[in-house]
Design an enzyme around this catalytic site. Structure first.
Site, PDB file in Angstrom:
ATOM      1  N   CYS A  94       0.853  -1.202   0.000  1.00  0.00           N
ATOM      2  CA  CYS A  94       0.000   0.000   0.000  1.00  0.00           C
ATOM      3  C   CYS A  94       0.886   1.248   0.000  1.00  0.00           C
ATOM      4  O   CYS A  94       0.620   2.215  -0.717  1.00  0.00           O
ATOM      5  CB  CYS A  94      -0.900   0.038   1.231  1.00  0.00           C
ATOM      6  SG  CYS A  94      -2.127  -1.281   1.305  1.00  0.00           S
ATOM      7  N   ASP A 511     -31.783  42.575   6.194  1.00  0.00           N
ATOM      8  CA  ASP A 511     -32.790  41.561   6.460  1.00  0.00           C
ATOM      9  C   ASP A 511     -33.217  41.754   7.925  1.00  0.00           C
ATOM     10  O   ASP A 511     -32.482  42.348   8.708  1.00  0.00           O
ATOM     11  CB  ASP A 511     -32.165  40.177   6.242  1.00  0.00           C
ATOM     12  CG  ASP A 511     -33.046  39.066   6.765  1.00  0.00           C
ATOM     13  OD1 ASP A 511     -34.225  39.041   6.398  1.00  0.00           O
ATOM     14  OD2 ASP A 511     -32.538  38.240   7.548  1.00  0.00           O
ATOM     15  N   ASP A 713     -31.414  34.509   2.168  1.00  0.00           N
ATOM     16  CA  ASP A 713     -30.728  35.775   1.906  1.00  0.00           C
ATOM     17  C   ASP A 713     -29.622  35.623   0.870  1.00  0.00           C
ATOM     18  O   ASP A 713     -29.102  36.623   0.368  1.00  0.00           O
ATOM     19  CB  ASP A 713     -30.097  36.324   3.204  1.00  0.00           C
ATOM     20  CG  ASP A 713     -31.141  36.773   4.205  1.00  0.00           C
ATOM     21  OD1 ASP A 713     -32.090  37.452   3.781  1.00  0.00           O
ATOM     22  OD2 ASP A 713     -31.014  36.441   5.394  1.00  0.00           O
TER      23      ASP A 713
END
Length: 842
Positions: A94, A511, A713
């Site tokens: 590996c 907002d 928003d």
């Protein structure tokens, strides 16, 4: 019939990398031009102050070509060390596969993998994303373990080494140039000095000594100018080093000829200018050294942020507490924090109670209470209690790492105001060299005797004084210091250009829910129509609203929970965008929403008209419930206005801005809130998709900044000239914004705008000085004052003025570190009632 299928273009990818060797604005222009010429490059931006390039490419595979393009212009891309945590390795084979996969990536010079620690160390210039993609193809997953403290430390070490080398070369140059200056200039300034030299060592020996000393200055501390400047000149792309190299070599070579073969020079022109060459190199090294020190201070904000990253963490492993490097912490680990500890990673508290100082994130000085379930942020400081928390974000995923990336991205940005500088500096150095040649020719043809001497001295003065360093540093240094100061105040500029756009803002649109208000509404009024039972209606409403994520829904559910009402089963739930919600509960069809929803259903709300009017005047939001097609109740919900809101709106008015509010509330409620807060414009009864149209309409009043915190928003944030997201809001809103207010307080808005004003003013001061300096002094160096006033500018003074111009620009930019925001610290105690003002929720 053939169908035409249009394939959407691939989204451009941003690549950032450092560049070494740039010294002035013309270097920046050449590198940008070379990068832009690479096939697949959409745009390229290079920052002199940060010494980084930001390239937008349609295909990341052009990375090797980008490096070659940089190197072809005479500059270099330094390598870096990347640490990757690799998952899925089980054996030595590996390891071999992972190493081969990493080494196959363009830009990797070496890759080593440790099976025991499951980590890979990669050297080179490859992008992290390319490395992760290569591993994914071979079946392994990996992550970047530390925003790489090692890389940051290596960068700091490189800068420190560069500064130490400059200091050494400056000391050497000064030590050898001083005797040259005394021997030559002393003869002209000090009475009797000329005779003293002649009667002691002799003028010929004096010239030979000056030759030896100057040769050392040019060959050792001054060598950098020739190794970089001459190749650039030969490539037809001269830079600041070229100007210095040509100017000092001209003075030096003329002096060498005068010293060793004076017979080849016209009569009356045999003079030496060793002191000009030696002192010019010394003064420019002094300027470079002071510049390096000042540039180091401009990036102190990043250094401080990086310094907030803890190096180790105390983690529970196998029933015991172990102290490990923070890079080895993985999501899910339980981390312990003692009083006074700096939290190593982001997480969620599972045990303990304490207060945490989050000022490094929010700019707010008051510690925040933390209990089980609270979120904590890596880099913040635990105060008195002990905490145990589960790691939720580590390495480059932590909020601190994201903040550092945001600040770096903003610091590397180019403002629109920079475009003029780029256009000028691209042609500046070649124009100066042409002007120097012209100066030499004019003096040689029309100048008084000795014309050759006058031509040489003035041409050298033009070359030396015209260095465009100050121009190149004027904008980026101010951006670096300004955005760094913003980060310290909890104002993050995600995009550098927002600095300039905020300064031009005329309208701030806000907002309401979660921005002006706390975003945590509560049920305040509950009035039934005849024939309905309160408990039954509230239970049905709570059952429906439990499926909704709207703040008002949460208020209704909490009211039912407070009365311990049974949660009823719900079927066929649906959200009707902009109107309300509907569902079936216990066989009854329930509709909950605003008056417009009731009208849409064909229900008459006249019975509750006067009550709704009164509730609206009180700043509450009236909502209706219909059960099986009959109007059952009117309720009211109020959302407390944030304590900082009234003061922040006052500060915006003090800055000469108009303030607008965009809300889905009915007009009466919205106007009631606006009256209390002194808001100038109100846009009410706006559906979510109507916020964009409202922003477009308000932009007619001038450049507009929009402030919001929710998912709904995001489109409005993107549509506005500048979008500001409340940092406590949603990730979607933050991603769509240009500026992030980390504290969640509106005080960040006037602070950000005031900082923008100061930064742009500072940039304009720098640009004025840089351009005015060159515009005024190049003609003086060329000798335009000589025919009238008999004044010439010595190349030595030209070098001093050039060095001082860069130092002045950097010093002026550093003044931004002392910027004082209009709203620092806690909300003023002169506004105690503001926290209790009731406002409706959307």
């Amino acid at each position: 019939m053939n169908a035409h299928i249009e394939i959407p273009p691939e989204t451009p990818k941003m690549i950032h990398f450092p560049i070494e060797g740039m010294t002035c604005a013309s270097c920046v222009g050449r590198v940008e031009k070379a990068l832009s010429a690479v096939t697949g490059v959409v745009s390229a931006s290079v920052n002199l102050a940060t010494e980084r390039a930001e390239v937008s490419v349609s295909n990341p595979s052009v990375w090797p070509e980008l490096i070659r393009a940089v190197e072809a212009t005479g500059y270099s891309v330094p390598g870096k060390t990347i640490e990757l945590a690799v998952e899925g390795m089980t054996c030595a084979s590996c390891v071999g596969r992972v190493e081969r996969a990493l080494q196959s990536v363009h830009g990797v010079t070496s890759a080593t993998v440790n099976l025991a620690s499951e980590q890979a160390t990669v050297e080179g210039t490859a992008e992290v994303s390319a490395l992760l993609a290569a591993l994914a193809k071979t079946g392994y997953t990996a992550r970047d373990v530390a925003r790489d403290i090692a890389e940051d430390e290596a960068k700091t070490a490189r800068k420190d080494a560069e500064q130490a080398l400059l200091k050494r070369d400056l000391v050497l140059a000064a030590a050898f140039a001083l005797p040259v200056f005394v021997l030559e200039m002393g003869s002209h300034i000090i009475p009797g000095m000329h005779s003293l030299i002649g009667s002691t060592i002799g003028h010929e020996a004096s010239w030979l000594l000056q030759f030896a000393l100057t040769s050392f200055v040019l060959a050792v501390p001054g060598l950098r100018f020739y190794t970089k400047g001459m190749p650039a000149l030969l490539r037809g792309a001269p830079d600041m080093n070229s100007l210095v190299a040509v100017g000092t070599l001209a003075a030096y070579l003329f002096s060498v000829v005068a010293t060793f073969v004076p017979g080849v020079l016209p009569e009356g022109t045999v003079n030496v200018y060793y002191e000009a060459a030696a002192v010019i190199v010394t003064l420019i090294l002094l300027g470079r050294y002071l510049e390096a020190r000042a540039k180091g201070r401009t990036s102190e904000a990043i250094k401080r942020l990086v310094g907030l990253q803890a190096k180790t963490a105390r983690v529970r492993r196998d029933g015991s507490i172990v102290e490990i490097p923070v890079a080895e912490v993985t999501p899910g680990d339980i981390v312990e924090a003692r009083p006074g500890d700096r939290l190593p990673v982001d997480g969620e508290v599972v045990e303990g109670e304490s207060y945490v100082d989050e000022s490094m994130i929010t700019g707010e000085p008051v510690p925040v209470a933390k209990t089980a379930g609270s979120e904590v942020v890596g880099g913040t400081v635990n105060q008195h209690g002990a905490l145990a928390f589960r790691a939720t974000a580590v390495g480059g995923d932590t909020m601190l790492s994201q903040i550092i990336r945001m600040v770096e991205a903003a610091q590397g940005a180019k403002l629109p105001i920079q475009a003029l500088v780029d256009r000028v500096t691209m042609w500046f150095v070649p124009a100066v060299m042409t002007l120097a040649a012209l100066t030499f020719g004019v003096w040689l043809i029309w100048g008084p005797d000795p014309a050759l001497t006058f031509g040489l001295v003035n041409a050298v003065a033009v070359l030396i004084i015209a260095c465009p360093c100050a121009m190149g540093l004027a904008t980026p240094t101010s951006i670096m210091v300004g955005t760094g100061r913003g980060a310290e105040m909890g104002v993050l500029f995600r995009k550098g250009e927002a600095l300039q756009l905020l300064k031009e803002t005329r309208v701030v649109a806000l907002d309401k829910t979660g921005t002006l208000t706390e975003g945590k509404p509560a049920l305040t009024d509950f009035v039934l129509a005849d024939g309905f039972d309160r408990v039954e209606v509230l239970a049905h409403m709570a059952a429906v609203e439990a499926r909704s994520e709207h703040p008002i829904a949460r208020a209704i559910v909490e009211a039912a929970e407070a009365e311990r009402l049974e949660r009823l089963p719900v079927e066929n739930f649906a959200s009707v965008t902009g109107y309300g919600v509907e569902a079936t509960v216990g066989g009854s069809r329930i509709h909950i929403g605003a008056d417009r929803f009731m009208r849409k259903l064909g229900l008459d709300t006249a019975f509750f008209y006067r009550l709704a009017e009164r509730l609206g005047d009180e700043g509450k939001t009236p909502l209706y419930t219909a059960i099986d097609g009959k109007l059952a109740t009117i309720i009211a919900v109020a959302d407390p206005i944030k304590a900082s809101t009234p003061e922040a709106i006052g500060a915006l008015h003090d800055l000469g801005l108009k303030v607008a509010m965009i809300t889905g509330d009915n007009a009466r409620t919205a106007k009631a809130i606006a009256r209390r807060l002194g808001i100038d414009e109100v846009v009410s009864e706006v559906l979510p998709d109507g916020k964009v149209h409202a922003v477009k309409r308000l932009k007619a009043m001038g450049r507009l900044a929009y402030v919001g915190d929710g998912i709904n928003d995001a489109p409005a944030l993107a549509e506005a000239d500048v979008g500001l997201a409340i940092g406590t809001g949603t990730d979607v809103a933050i991603e769509a914004a240009d500026v992030v207010l980390m504290s969640g307080s509106l005080k960040g808005i006037p602070n950000a705008i005031a900082l923008s004003h100061s930064t742009i003013r500072n940039i304009r001061q720098n640009l004025f000085w840089a351009f005015a300096y060159n515009t005024a002094l190049i003609p003086v160096a060329a000798g335009v004052l000589y025919p009238v006033f008999g004044v010439l500018l010595s190349p030595v003074f030209a070098a001093g003025a050039m060095a001082l111009s860069s130092v002045f620009v950097l010093g002026n930019a550093l003044r931004l570190k002392r910027f004082i925001a209009p709203m620092m610290g806690e909300t003023s105690p002169s506004h105690p009632p503001s926290a209790s003002v009731a406002a409706p929720a959307e």
